[in-house]
Write an enzyme that holds these catalytic residues in place. Structure first.
Site, PDB file in Angstrom:
ATOM      1  N   MET A   1      -8.876   8.076   9.144  1.00 47.06           N
ATOM      2  CA  MET A   1      -9.348   8.746   7.775  1.00 47.06           C
ATOM      3  C   MET A   1     -10.344  10.048   8.129  1.00 47.06           C
ATOM      4  SD  MET A   1     -10.022   5.517   5.689  1.00 47.06           S
ATOM      5  CE  MET A   1     -10.597   4.119   6.992  1.00 47.06           C
TER       6      MET A   1
ATOM      7  N   ASP B   1       0.845  -1.111  -0.193  1.00 46.50           N
ATOM      8  CA  ASP B   1       0.033  -0.098   0.025  1.00 46.50           C
ATOM      9  C   ASP B   1       0.892   1.266  -0.108  1.00 46.50           C
ATOM     10  OD1 ASP B   1      -2.082  -1.557   0.135  1.00 46.50           O
ATOM     11  OD2 ASP B   1      -2.756  -0.890   2.175  1.00 46.50           O
TER      12      ASP B   1
ATOM     13  N   LYS C   1      -4.341   2.801  -2.891  1.00 46.62           N
ATOM     14  CA  LYS C   1      -5.343   3.462  -3.529  1.00 46.62           C
ATOM     15  C   LYS C   1      -5.332   4.974  -3.286  1.00 46.62           C
ATOM     16  CE  LYS C   1      -8.297  -0.395  -1.799  1.00 46.62           C
ATOM     17  NZ  LYS C   1      -7.631  -0.805  -0.572  1.00 46.62           N
TER      18      LYS C   1
HETATM   19  N1  SAH Z   1      -4.715  -0.445   8.543  1.00 47.50           N
HETATM   20  C1  SAH Z   1      -4.344   0.759   8.976  1.00 47.50           C
HETATM   21  C2  SAH Z   1      -5.470   1.955   8.707  1.00 47.50           C
HETATM   22  C3  SAH Z   1      -5.693   2.317   7.338  1.00 47.50           C
HETATM   23  S1  SAH Z   1      -6.872   3.464   7.352  1.00 47.50           S
HETATM   24  C4  SAH Z   1      -4.019   0.764  10.539  1.00 47.50           C
HETATM   25  O1  SAH Z   1      -4.313  -0.339  11.096  1.00 47.50           O
HETATM   26  O2  SAH Z   1      -3.345   1.848  10.896  1.00 47.50           O
HETATM   27  C5  SAH Z   1      -5.739   4.764   6.836  1.00 47.50           C
HETATM   28  C6  SAH Z   1      -5.740   5.868   8.109  1.00 47.50           C
HETATM   29  O3  SAH Z   1      -4.831   5.225   9.188  1.00 47.50           O
HETATM   30  C7  SAH Z   1      -5.236   7.082   7.816  1.00 47.50           C
HETATM   31  O4  SAH Z   1      -6.195   7.871   7.184  1.00 47.50           O
HETATM   32  C8  SAH Z   1      -4.889   7.434   9.004  1.00 47.50           C
HETATM   33  O5  SAH Z   1      -6.041   7.795   9.836  1.00 47.50           O
HETATM   34  C9  SAH Z   1      -4.550   6.270   9.794  1.00 47.50           C
HETATM   35  N2  SAH Z   1      -2.795   6.003   9.770  1.00 47.50           N
HETATM   36  C10 SAH Z   1      -2.307   5.197   9.351  1.00 47.50           C
HETATM   37  N3  SAH Z   1      -0.925   5.300   9.459  1.00 47.50           N
HETATM   38  C11 SAH Z   1      -0.708   6.573  10.105  1.00 47.50           C
HETATM   39  C12 SAH Z   1       0.225   7.215  10.704  1.00 47.50           C
HETATM   40  N4  SAH Z   1       1.469   6.703  10.409  1.00 47.50           N
HETATM   41  N5  SAH Z   1       0.173   8.258  11.005  1.00 47.50           N
HETATM   42  C13 SAH Z   1      -1.111   8.912  11.474  1.00 47.50           C
HETATM   43  N6  SAH Z   1      -2.319   8.124  10.999  1.00 47.50           N
HETATM   44  C14 SAH Z   1      -2.239   6.967  10.307  1.00 47.50           C
END
Ligand code: SAH
Length: 463
Positions: free
Chosen positions: A384, A248, A270
């Site tokens: 998100m 991703d 995406k």
């Molecule tokens: N599967 C991922 C989430 C995917 S949805 C997980 O478990 O973390 C994507 C959202 O995750 C982003 O919009 C944000 O809100 C959050 N996110 C993912 N990585 C991040 C990071 N390093 N810092 C802050 N938010 C993060």
């Protein structure tokens, strides 16, 4: 080569350890693991050794060292803190041609004990010939994290079936391919999943009916939030073994840098505004295409695959297609962002529960239980959500959450460029605009967010 490496069979053989302190105790334990009959010569024994002597698991020879203690010994280890005694042990051993190890003294020793990685019956021994023990230890740590714990049971299983394997596959080339299949295919998979009976059945079946030449598989790996130090050992191993990595956008470059160099990397991220279902269909097709031709596919996702990562759908697809899969969990953004911003998600005084919530679009928002979310003394972690801060704050307040409830927005959590913007719910949207917070950012709402100010330790804090 200064030293000749050997693995000694000490089953039931007498070994003398001179010294009764904690170092001696450590050596005794290691020798006992190899089945040695241990005698410990020392004036006094530390408590663990004294207990062992009382239970008859070791024999205590009391007093100061005498050369006659070496009678009937195959090996001797000198573990006293008195160099003179150690030298005397060494001299007596030399005279009798018994190998002697003096702990931490390469000069006096006629044999040295290597650093080991134990996946019995597979054992790796590392020696720096006594010149750089720290280096040997470092290497041991590296190997320890790289080598799967299933290797031991796998070697044991292979050893048990060796005669059958030889008989069934007399050709050496064929046998090699079989062992490759054993290491890379479903048998190792079953063992990693703690299913020894299944592993055995799979092996039997392969010997009886032949094995598929293409043991392709998919590992769904959670890459964590970005800091490569937050990868699990299993994730690191999967990346090391991958033929293809479908990653991703959120999987960080630092994490990808740890993957096998000659693995194909395919970005399947995406983008906002893109047709997500089409992208998802393409991901499914790629997983199937590569697994079918026998490749080890790693599907690398930011955070954890099962938290807003469509991991469930991907597994359903793989299951339908009959493609083997494993799942390696990752540290999800809520856990990582909270930790790296100094926000305990629960706290005895402030929050008794945590909710992971997605606030991607209006449609998501309409299905949320706002009355429940607005209750106090709980922590909300919104994924998100950067695009809808205004509406989120409004809804929470409209449903009863106090306007002065603390929030923290963690942008690029755990990465070098991490920023935290914190304040009160009523000011959230304005503050985010002032500081131009962008995705990826995680929103934490709740009493605990107020602790960020006091407990932060990583990166910069804006606002
Ligand atoms: N599967 C991922 C989430 C995917 S949805 C997980 O478990 O973390 C994507 C959202 O995750 C982003 O919009 C944000 O809100 C959050 N996110 C993912 N990585 C991040 C990071 N390093 N810092 C802050 N938010 C993060």
């Amino acid at each position: 080569m200064k030293l000749f490496p050997i693995f000694a069979d000490l089953q039931g053989r007498r070994v003398l350890v001179v010294g009764g302190g904690s170092v001696a105790a450590r050596k005794v334990r290691a020798l006992q693991e190899a089945g040695a009959e241990v005698r410990v010569g020392a004036p006094d024994l530390e408590p663990e050794l004294a207990g062992q002597a009382a239970d008859g698991r070791i024999v205590h020879v009391p007093g100061r060292f005498e050369a006659s203690w070496l009678d009937d010994a195959w090996l001797v280890v000198a573990a006293t803190d008195d160099r003179e005694v150690n030298a005397a042990v060494d001299a007596a051993a030399r005279e009798r041609r018994i190998f002697c190890n003096v702990v931490d003294d390469a000069e006096l020793s006629s044999f040295q004990v290597p650093a080991i990685v134990d996946r019995s019956p597979l054992v790796l021994a590392i020696s720096s010939s006594g010149v750089a023990p720290v280096l040997a230890r470092r290497l041991r740590e590296r190997l320890e994290s790289l080598l799967d714990h299933a290797l031991g049971p796998l070697a044991e299983l292979a050893a048990r079936h060796r005669p059958r394997i030889r008989a069934a596959l007399p050709d050496l080339g064929q046998r090699r391919r079989f062992y490759d299949w054993l290491l890379d295919g479903p048998v190792a998979g079953w063992l990693r999943q703690q299913q020894p009976a299944q592993a055995e059945a799979e092996l039997q079946q392969a010997l009886d009916r032949g094995w598929p030449q293409q043991p392709g598989s998919v590992v769904l790996v959670g890459a964590g939030p970005g800091d490569p130090g937050l990868l699990t050992l299993k994730a690191l191993r999967a990346l090391n073994e991958a033929d293809v990595i479908l990653h991703d956008r959120l999987a960080s470059a630092d994490v990808l840098a740890l993957a096998r160099r000659d693995a194909d990397r395919i970005s399947v991220g995406k983008l906002p505004g893109e047709n997500h279902d089409a992208t998802q269909a393409r991901i499914h097709a790629l997983m199937a295409e590569h697994a079918r031709v026998g490749r080890r596919v790693v599907r690398l996702k930011g955070g954890d695959a099962f938290i807003f990562g469509r991991g469930g759908e991907e597994l359903e697809f793989l299951r339908e297609q009959g493609i083997r899969y494993e799942v390696v969990p990752g540290i999800t953004a809520a856990l990582a962002c909270a930790a790296y911003a100094g926000i305990p998600l629960t706290h005895r005084d402030h929050a008794q529960s945590v909710r992971l919530v997605t606030a991607h679009c209006r449609q998501d928002e309409d299905t949320l239980d706002w009355d429940g979310l607005a209750r106090s003394h709980q922590t909300l972690a919104f994924y998100m959500g950067v695009g809808q801060l205004e509406r989120l704050a409004e809804r929470l307040v409209a449903h009863g959450r106090a306007p002065d409830t603390p929030f923290a927005l963690v942008e690029n959590g755990s990465r070098p460029e991490q920023r935290v913007v914190a304040g009160k719910l009523a000011d959230m949207a304005a503050l985010a605009r002032t500081h131009q917070v962008h995705a990826p950012a995680l929103l934490i709402v709740g009493e605990v967010a107020g602790l960020a100010d006091k407990l932060h330790w990583f990166g910069s804090t804006a606002g």
